[in-house]
Design an enzyme around this catalytic site. Structure first.
Site, PDB file in Angstrom:
ATOM      1  N   GLY A  20       0.826  -1.209   0.000  1.00 16.47           N
ATOM      2  CA  GLY A  20       0.000   0.000   0.000  1.00 16.47           C
ATOM      3  C   GLY A  20       0.858   1.256   0.000  1.00 16.47           C
ATOM      4  N   ARG A  24       7.317   1.683   1.251  1.00 19.80           N
ATOM      5  CA  ARG A  24       7.541   0.245   1.404  1.00 19.80           C
ATOM      6  C   ARG A  24       7.984  -0.361   0.060  1.00 19.80           C
ATOM      7  NH1 ARG A  24       5.444  -2.028   6.412  1.00 19.80           N
ATOM      8  NH2 ARG A  24       6.774  -0.803   7.750  1.00 19.80           N
ATOM      9  N   ARG A  43       2.409  11.670  -8.581  1.00 18.84           N
ATOM     10  CA  ARG A  43       1.673  11.868  -7.318  1.00 18.84           C
ATOM     11  C   ARG A  43       2.378  11.239  -6.123  1.00 18.84           C
ATOM     12  NH1 ARG A  43      -4.376  12.679  -7.762  1.00 18.84           N
ATOM     13  NH2 ARG A  43      -4.678  13.379  -9.872  1.00 18.84           N
ATOM     14  N   ARG A  87      -0.562  -8.555  -3.654  1.00 21.60           N
ATOM     15  CA  ARG A  87      -0.590  -7.503  -2.634  1.00 21.60           C
ATOM     16  C   ARG A  87       0.216  -7.968  -1.426  1.00 21.60           C
ATOM     17  NH1 ARG A  87      -2.230  -3.911   0.915  1.00 21.60           N
ATOM     18  NH2 ARG A  87      -3.528  -4.491   2.690  1.00 21.60           N
ATOM     19  N   SER A  90      -0.696  -5.125   5.415  1.00 21.66           N
ATOM     20  CA  SER A  90      -1.014  -5.477   6.798  1.00 21.66           C
ATOM     21  C   SER A  90      -2.519  -5.655   6.932  1.00 21.66           C
ATOM     22  CB  SER A  90      -0.516  -4.390   7.744  1.00 21.66           C
ATOM     23  OG  SER A  90      -1.161  -3.176   7.433  1.00 21.66           O
ATOM     24  N   ASP A 204      -2.368  -5.631  13.769  1.00 17.15           N
ATOM     25  CA  ASP A 204      -3.142  -5.301  14.967  1.00 17.15           C
ATOM     26  C   ASP A 204      -4.264  -6.321  15.131  1.00 17.15           C
ATOM     27  OD1 ASP A 204      -3.737  -3.189  12.629  1.00 17.15           O
ATOM     28  OD2 ASP A 204      -5.624  -3.781  13.555  1.00 17.15           O
ATOM     29  N   ARG A 217       8.033  -4.130  12.556  1.00 17.25           N
ATOM     30  CA  ARG A 217       7.245  -4.036  11.318  1.00 17.25           C
ATOM     31  C   ARG A 217       8.091  -4.321  10.088  1.00 17.25           C
ATOM     32  NH1 ARG A 217       1.871  -1.193  11.857  1.00 17.25           N
ATOM     33  NH2 ARG A 217       1.584  -1.346  14.073  1.00 17.25           N
TER      34      ARG A 217
END
Ligand code: HPA
Length: 234
Positions: A20, A24, A43, A87, A90, A204, A217
């Site tokens: 996303g 990353r 962008r 994909r 998280s 989470d 992470r």
């Protein structure tokens, strides 16, 4: 070039990993690929093409939520010829049996709506992963010893959810976790005859309210990149 991707024709590989977060994408390209070129900055949505074990791979940000992912995936498939899209992201866990840092391989993705809902009208299409990718990802995760769950997830339109009743029903029906992109990725892959999979790390927990400490992470994200790459080229 397309409206949202500045890459020249041929600069995007047939295999695309989709985190996303654009940073990353940069981190994964720098740490796992060789001969890396930045192929998109439009962008601030970064994309990189490089090589992994002799295979060409693009790692491109999808942004957050299905409308954003839908723009990039439509252009990656229709204009640049992407064929395998994974994909890496998280999710929030929705079962007691799923722990923080565990990996979820999304066999199906339920939703209230997706950008394709208008087109499907009364049809409740069932978005599902490509079986060859799913099986190879499960094998790669097992080889790494990563605790892994395979099953249904929920692709939500909102992060700040106001429907605890709906979450309860999903937990009751075995949904493993919640994220915001996979259902539309699977819809588009089905529409255009491509392979797709979502490999998710639990960041989470909706039931225990634990969350993955920030210092862990990066390692979890790296594990997902490896699982995705092994899956794509198995
Ligand atoms: N909801 C939606 N998307 C998410 C979550 C969540 O709790 N955690 C990580 N991605």
């Amino acid at each position: 070039m397309t409206i949202h991707i500045g890459a020249q024709p041929g600069e995007i590989a047939e295999t695309v990993l989709l985190p996303g977060d654009p940073y990353r994408a940069k981190w994964a390209a720098e740490n796992f690929l060789t001969d890396v070129t930045c192929i998109n900055e439009v962008r601030g949505m970064l994309g990189f093409t490089g090589t992994w074990n002799g295979n060409r791979v693009t790692i491109h940000g999808s942004g957050m939520g299905m409308p954003s992912l839908s723009i990039y995936v439509n252009e990656l498939i229709r204009d640049y010829g992407a064929k395998t899209l994974i994909r890496i992201g998280s999710c929030g866990a929705m079962q007691e049996s799923v722990g923080i840092r565990d990996v979820i391989l999304a066999m199906t993705a339920s939703s209230l709506s997706t950008p394709s809902s208008g087109m499907f009208k009364e049809l409740n299409f069932a978005p599902c992963a490509d079986y060859s990718l799913l099986r190879a990802a499960a094998d790669a995760a097992a080889a790494k010893g990563t605790p892994t769950h395979v099953g249904g997830i929920y692709s939500s339109d909102v992060f700040y959810d106001e429907r605890p009743d709906l979450n309860e029903q999903m937990t009751r029906h075995g949904i493993l976790g919640v994220e915001m992109e996979a259902a539309e990725l699977y819809n588009l892959a089905a529409r255009y005859g491509c392979r797709a999979l979502a490999v998710l790390t639990v960041s989470d927990h909706l039931l225990t309210h634990e969350s993955l400490p920030s210092d862990q992470r990066e390692k979890s994200f790296g594990d997902m990149v490896e699982i995705a790459l092994h899956s794509a080229f198995a």
